[in-house]
Write an enzyme that holds these catalytic residues in place. Structure first.
Site, PDB file in Angstrom:
ATOM      1  CG  ASP A   1      -2.063  -0.944   1.142  1.00 15.37           C
ATOM      2  OD1 ASP A   1      -2.033  -1.798   0.239  1.00 15.37           O
ATOM      3  OD2 ASP A   1      -2.980  -0.846   1.973  1.00 15.37           O
TER       4      ASP A   1
ATOM      5  CG  HIS B   1       2.044   0.038   4.438  1.00 13.92           C
ATOM      6  ND1 HIS B   1       1.700  -0.925   5.361  1.00 13.92           N
ATOM      7  CD2 HIS B   1       0.930   0.790   4.249  1.00 13.92           C
ATOM      8  CE1 HIS B   1       0.438  -0.747   5.732  1.00 13.92           C
ATOM      9  NE2 HIS B   1      -0.055   0.289   5.073  1.00 13.92           N
TER      10      HIS B   1
HETATM   11 ZN   LIG Z   1      -2.650   3.110   3.234  1.00 10.48          ZN
END
Ligand SMILES: [Zn+2]
Length: 390
Positions: A191, A348
């Site tokens: 992400d 992430h």
């Molecule tokens: Zn996010």
């Protein structure tokens, strides 16, 4: 999970195994039974099966020859198998380990096994002018010439579950099938990119020959357009992670949220060429995406993905060991759930993630997982609300 890939993109080509010797040592290489399609038909192998050993596919000459519409005979005097149709004649010289085709002489492994003469499938097909593609997920080698033919996905869906019968069930099996592929699937998701870490993540994925799903923030696509495109160009999937990622803007009414989703969707399409409808809500869909939000997403034909395992790479700073631990404890708790449901891991685009990703991949491999990217043609429901529309 069986998935059908786009026509040529996923059709791995065989390596012509000129360096592979048909020797005793090669007996240790795993053997995979395969099915063989010729144009739009499946070829039948009643008493001896085609298979892959090492990186080479072998086929009983007689049955492939018949599937090509020709005749196959054996000439004891020259110890040769001869394939012939109206225009073409191909001699398989067993002693000389070569194919003779007109003026051409092609070196080829030719051998007897279980009462049939086998040759290298690719050489036999290509010499006669067929294109040869291996659809590895389905264990199908497809040979086709200039005749009109089904696309690969069309062929796979037409033959469906009968492919399995062609591989395993018709007649005796000459070599044992390898173990069925693992049913355990993991989706790595990254992400908050694209970012300055995107390239490093992709390099690690490529090194492992796997793909992942990247949920991109619109603002970042604007800032790092070439990184955004690189994600797609390397075969990964891209999902929508809103434009601002700002909870104070996103979760005060559906209009703001939906506006950011569609803006980012367009931007991703313009920048990367990927037409995506998969959304990941910043901070997760629960509690933010109440019924009203989900109704809007469903009406817009979007899909919504959360995750099973949060690696917490967003809060561990440089403690990459904690990321790996979170993956391990997550996998253990999912195994206790004893479900074959695919597993989605949240990560992430961060430096700590880059530093631990290889170890995460290694661990998941030892647990028997295979890696997939999101595939809209085979959507699975994976949202915290268990909203089946999404
Ligand atoms: Zn996010």
């Amino acid at each position: 999970m069986k998935k059908i890939k786009k026509i040529l993109a996923a059709a791995l080509l065989f390596v012509i195994a000129g360096t592979l010797l048909w020797s005793k040592a090669s007996a240790l290489e795993p053997v995979k039974m395969i099915a063989v399609g010729v144009n739009d038909r499946m070829a039948a192998f009643p008493d001896a099966k085609p298979y892959i050993k090492g990186s080479t596919a072998y086929v009983p000459i007689r049955f492939l020859g018949e599937a090509f519409g020709g005749n196959v005979t054996y000439d004891a005097k020259t110890n040769s198998v001869i394939y012939q149709n109206k225009e073409q004649k191909m001699i398989f010289d067993i002693r000389g380990q070569k194919i003779i085709y007109g003026q051409k002489i092609i070196s080829c492994k030719i051998f007897d096994q279980n009462g049939r003469t086998y040759a290298e499938l690719r050489l036999m097909g290509e010499t006669l002018g067929y294109k040869v593609d291996y659809l590895s997920k389905h264990r199908v080698v497809r040979l086709y010439n200039s005749e009109p033919h089904l696309s690969h996905p069309g062929f796979i869906s037409q033959w469906g579950s009968r492919i399995h019968d062609y591989i395993y069930s018709k007649g005796p099996v000459v070599v044992p099938p390898s173990k069925p592929a693992s049913q355990k699937t993991v989706y790595l998701t990254f992400d908050d990119g694209p970012s300055k870490f995107t390239s490093e993540l992709i390099a690690i994925l490529n090194h492992n020959d796997i793909h992942a799903t990247f949920f991109q923030i619109g603002q970042n696509v604007k800032e790092y357009p070439s990184a955004a495109k690189k994600v797609a160009d390397n075969g990964n999937y891209i999902g929508i992670h809103t434009y601002t990622h700002d909870a104070s803007k996103l979760y005060h009414g559906t209009a703001g949220f939906m506006n950011e989703v569609s803006m980012t969707q367009k931007l991703i399409k313009q920048t990367t060429g990927v037409a995506t409808s998969l959304v990941r809500a910043p901070y997760g869909s629960k509690p933010y995406l109440t019924q009203a939000y989900r109704d809007q997403l469903a009406a817009g034909h979007y899909k919504l993905w959360d995750w099973d395992i949060d690696t917490r790479d967003w809060e561990v700073r440089d403690r990459s060991d904690l990321v790996l631990n979170n993956v391990k404890s997550g996998v253990v708790s999912i195994q206790h759930r004893s479900t074959k449901e695919p597993m989605v891991i949240l990560m992430h685009e961060k430096s700590v993630t880059v530093s631990i990703l290889q170890k995460v991949i290694d661990y998941l491999k030892t647990q028997g997982y295979t890696f997939e990217k999101y595939d809209p043609a085979h959507h699975i429901v994976k949202n915290f609300w268990n909203d089946k529309r999404l």
